[in-house]
Design a protein around this motif. Structure first.
Motif, PDB file in Angstrom:
ATOM      1  N   LEU A 222       5.106  -9.762 -28.360  1.00 25.88           N
ATOM      2  CA  LEU A 222       5.869  -9.945 -27.126  1.00 25.88           C
ATOM      3  C   LEU A 222       6.075 -11.401 -26.723  1.00 25.88           C
ATOM      4  CD1 LEU A 222       4.524  -6.986 -24.944  1.00 25.88           C
ATOM      5  CD2 LEU A 222       6.421  -7.028 -26.567  1.00 25.88           C
ATOM      6  N   MET A 223       5.866 -12.341 -27.652  1.00 21.96           N
ATOM      7  CA  MET A 223       6.228 -13.736 -27.436  1.00 21.96           C
ATOM      8  C   MET A 223       6.460 -14.403 -28.787  1.00 21.96           C
ATOM      9  SD  MET A 223       4.498 -16.689 -25.006  1.00 21.96           S
ATOM     10  CE  MET A 223       3.121 -17.014 -26.121  1.00 21.96           C
ATOM     11  N   PRO A 224       7.547 -14.023 -29.477  1.00 20.38           N
ATOM     12  CA  PRO A 224       7.808 -14.607 -30.799  1.00 20.38           C
ATOM     13  C   PRO A 224       8.043 -16.113 -30.701  1.00 20.38           C
ATOM     14  CG  PRO A 224       9.688 -13.331 -30.032  1.00 20.38           C
ATOM     15  CD  PRO A 224       8.572 -13.050 -29.086  1.00 20.38           C
ATOM     16  N   ALA A 225       7.647 -16.818 -31.741  1.00 18.05           N
ATOM     17  CA  ALA A 225       7.710 -18.276 -31.731  1.00 18.05           C
ATOM     18  C   ALA A 225       9.116 -18.796 -31.452  1.00 18.05           C
ATOM     19  CB  ALA A 225       7.193 -18.818 -33.064  1.00 18.05           C
ATOM     20  N   ALA A 226      10.125 -18.136 -31.988  1.00 15.78           N
ATOM     21  CA  ALA A 226      11.501 -18.611 -31.827  1.00 15.78           C
ATOM     22  C   ALA A 226      11.980 -18.557 -30.390  1.00 15.78           C
ATOM     23  CB  ALA A 226      12.441 -17.802 -32.720  1.00 15.78           C
ATOM     24  N   GLN A 227      11.413 -17.654 -29.596  1.00 13.13           N
ATOM     25  CA  GLN A 227      11.812 -17.516 -28.190  1.00 13.13           C
ATOM     26  C   GLN A 227      10.705 -17.951 -27.223  1.00 13.13           C
ATOM     27  OE1 GLN A 227      12.573 -14.684 -30.387  1.00 13.13           O
ATOM     28  NE2 GLN A 227      14.502 -15.790 -30.628  1.00 13.13           N
ATOM     29  N   ARG A 228       9.680 -18.621 -27.738  1.00  9.61           N
ATOM     30  CA  ARG A 228       8.504 -18.933 -26.924  1.00  9.61           C
ATOM     31  C   ARG A 228       8.869 -19.633 -25.612  1.00  9.61           C
ATOM     32  NH1 ARG A 228       2.980 -20.004 -27.123  1.00  9.61           N
ATOM     33  NH2 ARG A 228       2.337 -21.785 -25.855  1.00  9.61           N
ATOM     34  N   TYR A 229       9.628 -20.684 -25.686  1.00  8.80           N
ATOM     35  CA  TYR A 229       9.888 -21.470 -24.473  1.00  8.80           C
ATOM     36  C   TYR A 229      10.906 -20.804 -23.563  1.00  8.80           C
ATOM     37  CZ  TYR A 229       6.906 -24.862 -26.641  1.00  8.80           C
ATOM     38  OH  TYR A 229       5.819 -25.464 -27.206  1.00  8.80           O
ATOM     39  N   GLU A 230      11.828 -20.055 -24.139  1.00  5.38           N
ATOM     40  CA  GLU A 230      12.751 -19.272 -23.313  1.00  5.38           C
ATOM     41  C   GLU A 230      11.965 -18.208 -22.537  1.00  5.38           C
ATOM     42  OE1 GLU A 230      16.864 -16.640 -23.672  1.00  5.38           O
ATOM     43  OE2 GLU A 230      15.797 -17.256 -25.494  1.00  5.38           O
ATOM     44  N   ILE A 231      11.019 -17.581 -23.206  1.00  6.91           N
ATOM     45  CA  ILE A 231      10.179 -16.580 -22.540  1.00  6.91           C
ATOM     46  C   ILE A 231       9.336 -17.229 -21.449  1.00  6.91           C
ATOM     47  CG2 ILE A 231       8.183 -15.059 -22.898  1.00  6.91           C
ATOM     48  CD1 ILE A 231       9.417 -14.472 -25.702  1.00  6.91           C
ATOM     49  N   LEU A 232       8.720 -18.364 -21.768  1.00  7.66           N
ATOM     50  CA  LEU A 232       7.862 -19.034 -20.795  1.00  7.66           C
ATOM     51  C   LEU A 232       8.640 -19.476 -19.557  1.00  7.66           C
ATOM     52  CD1 LEU A 232       5.523 -21.191 -23.074  1.00  7.66           C
ATOM     53  CD2 LEU A 232       4.928 -19.145 -21.766  1.00  7.66           C
ATOM     54  N   GLN A 233       9.898 -19.888 -19.735  1.00  7.95           N
ATOM     55  CA  GLN A 233      10.644 -20.320 -18.557  1.00  7.95           C
ATOM     56  C   GLN A 233      10.862 -19.163 -17.580  1.00  7.95           C
ATOM     57  OE1 GLN A 233      14.556 -21.842 -19.488  1.00  7.95           O
ATOM     58  NE2 GLN A 233      15.350 -19.852 -20.123  1.00  7.95           N
ATOM     59  N   TRP A 234      11.044 -17.946 -18.106  1.00  5.79           N
ATOM     60  CA  TRP A 234      11.235 -16.799 -17.217  1.00  5.79           C
ATOM     61  C   TRP A 234       9.924 -16.307 -16.621  1.00  5.79           C
ATOM     62  CZ3 TRP A 234      15.589 -16.229 -15.063  1.00  5.79           C
ATOM     63  CH2 TRP A 234      16.753 -16.597 -15.729  1.00  5.79           C
ATOM     64  N   VAL A 235       8.826 -16.472 -17.362  1.00  3.44           N
ATOM     65  CA  VAL A 235       7.513 -16.189 -16.765  1.00  3.44           C
ATOM     66  C   VAL A 235       7.270 -17.141 -15.592  1.00  3.44           C
ATOM     67  CG1 VAL A 235       5.017 -16.207 -17.156  1.00  3.44           C
ATOM     68  CG2 VAL A 235       6.530 -15.243 -18.897  1.00  3.44           C
ATOM     69  N   MET A 236       7.600 -18.414 -15.785  1.00  6.50           N
ATOM     70  CA  MET A 236       7.426 -19.397 -14.702  1.00  6.50           C
ATOM     71  C   MET A 236       8.386 -19.122 -13.543  1.00  6.50           C
ATOM     72  SD  MET A 236       4.944 -20.999 -15.927  1.00  6.50           S
ATOM     73  CE  MET A 236       4.184 -21.245 -17.521  1.00  6.50           C
ATOM     74  N   PHE A 237       9.585 -18.658 -13.852  1.00  7.34           N
ATOM     75  CA  PHE A 237      10.556 -18.281 -12.819  1.00  7.34           C
ATOM     76  C   PHE A 237       9.975 -17.191 -11.928  1.00  7.34           C
ATOM     77  CE2 PHE A 237      13.939 -15.196 -11.702  1.00  7.34           C
ATOM     78  CZ  PHE A 237      14.803 -15.997 -10.978  1.00  7.34           C
ATOM     79  N   GLN A 238       9.314 -16.231 -12.540  1.00 10.72           N
ATOM     80  CA  GLN A 238       8.685 -15.171 -11.742  1.00 10.72           C
ATOM     81  C   GLN A 238       7.518 -15.711 -10.930  1.00 10.72           C
ATOM     82  OE1 GLN A 238       5.307 -13.350 -12.503  1.00 10.72           O
ATOM     83  NE2 GLN A 238       5.742 -12.986 -10.342  1.00 10.72           N
ATOM     84  N   MET A 239       6.672 -16.502 -11.554  1.00 12.18           N
ATOM     85  CA  MET A 239       5.470 -16.970 -10.886  1.00 12.18           C
ATOM     86  C   MET A 239       5.770 -17.946  -9.752  1.00 12.18           C
ATOM     87  SD  MET A 239       3.003 -17.566 -14.176  1.00 12.18           S
ATOM     88  CE  MET A 239       1.727 -18.270 -13.154  1.00 12.18           C
ATOM     89  N   GLY A 240       6.728 -18.839  -9.973  1.00 14.35           N
ATOM     90  CA  GLY A 240       7.004 -19.874  -8.986  1.00 14.35           C
ATOM     91  C   GLY A 240       8.055 -19.502  -7.962  1.00 14.35           C
ATOM     92  N   GLY A 241       8.875 -18.504  -8.266  1.00 14.97           N
ATOM     93  CA  GLY A 241       9.976 -18.169  -7.369  1.00 14.97           C
ATOM     94  C   GLY A 241      10.022 -16.711  -6.976  1.00 14.97           C
ATOM     95  N   LEU A 242      10.343 -15.881  -7.928  1.00 17.78           N
ATOM     96  CA  LEU A 242      10.615 -14.481  -7.620  1.00 17.78           C
ATOM     97  C   LEU A 242       9.423 -13.773  -6.992  1.00 17.78           C
ATOM     98  CD1 LEU A 242      12.752 -12.219  -9.863  1.00 17.78           C
ATOM     99  CD2 LEU A 242      10.568 -11.361  -9.046  1.00 17.78           C
ATOM    100  N   GLY A 243       8.235 -13.945  -7.549  1.00 14.37           N
ATOM    101  CA  GLY A 243       7.054 -13.276  -7.001  1.00 14.37           C
ATOM    102  C   GLY A 243       6.713 -13.736  -5.592  1.00 14.37           C
ATOM    103  N   PRO A 244       6.550 -15.051  -5.371  1.00 16.59           N
ATOM    104  CA  PRO A 244       6.234 -15.515  -4.018  1.00 16.59           C
ATOM    105  C   PRO A 244       7.289 -15.159  -2.976  1.00 16.59           C
ATOM    106  CG  PRO A 244       5.705 -17.205  -5.627  1.00 16.59           C
ATOM    107  CD  PRO A 244       6.428 -16.128  -6.367  1.00 16.59           C
TER     108      PRO A 244
END
Length: 231
Positions: free
Chosen positions: A104-126
């Motif tokens: 669920l976090m392939p190397a080719a999409q690692r940073y694209e995935i991480l940016q959306w995890v951060m989007f949830q943590m820093g914006g959408l969730g709060p």
């Protein structure tokens, strides 16, 4: 078999099987991120209910694992160096589990995935959480409309960002990933438990409603949403 007795939290929540990941959580949006991920990845784990009604999260035992008194938290008895690893913060746990399992976090999409995890943590969730407070919880008794409107408008804006990102895609970063696991539970809570879908224009969005439906249809998601079981 690993010995977890050095962790004070195991005195309040004893491990029946100390060889598997110990999950300390509650079925809230942040909590179920981890139970869903564990179910999707097929990692062995043992869930423990941290009951907010009895302030379990402020007990000395829980604070010994997460001094920020928030769920979820885990102990992996088989950490990266073979020693037990304690970990809190749902986003950090998602990344760790993805790296541990290789799923669920392939190397080719690692940073694209991480940016959306951060989007949830820093914006959408709060922002969703604050809107929930003013729309569903005690904040709805505050007569001044400005706090609620602030979070309503920001939640609606973030949903439009998400809607645009999903154009032509089933999942945020190509294949299903921890980015979707981070975001899906918050969408579900916003429209379900908080009952705030109408005021943020959820049903008028082009892509997000179908995205949430795809997420909720996954068997592992259906299981994870109920873990740990409430008393």
């Amino acid at each position: 078999m690993q010995d977890l007795s050095d962790f004070p939290i195991t005195r309040r929540w004893p491990a029946k099987d100390p060889s598997v990941i110990q999950l300390y959580s509650l079925p809230t949006p942040n909590g179920v991120k981890i139970s869903i991920a564990l179910e999707e990845m097929g990692l062995a784990y043992e869930p423990h209910l941290v009951n907010f009604a009895t302030n379990d999260q402020t007990s000395p035992e829980f604070l010994s694992l997460n001094p920020n008194n928030k769920i979820p938290a885990i102990i992996d008895p088989n950490g990266p160096d073979g020693a037990p690893l304690p970990l809190f913060e749902s986003g950090a746990i998602l990344v760790y589990l993805a790296e541990k399992s290789g799923k669920l976090m392939p190397a080719a999409q690692r940073y694209e995935i991480l940016q959306w995890v951060m989007f949830q943590m820093g914006g959408l969730g709060p922002m969703f959480g604050q809107l929930g407070f003013f729309h569903h919880f005690a904040g709805k008794e505050i007569e001044d409309p400005r706090p609620k409107e602030r979070y309503r408008a920001e939640a609606a804006r973030l949903l439009k960002v998400l809607d645009g990102a999903l154009e032509g895609k089933d999942w945020l970063a190509g294949d299903y990933s921890i980015a979707d696991i981070a975001i899906g539970p918050w969408l579900n809570t916003l429209t379900g438990f908080y009952g705030a879908g109408e005021i943020v224009g959820f049903d008028a969005l082009k892509n997000v409603p179908a995205y949430l439906a795809r997420f909720l249809a996954r068997p592992a998601v259906q299981r994870g949403l109920k873990i740990p079981a409430r008393d």
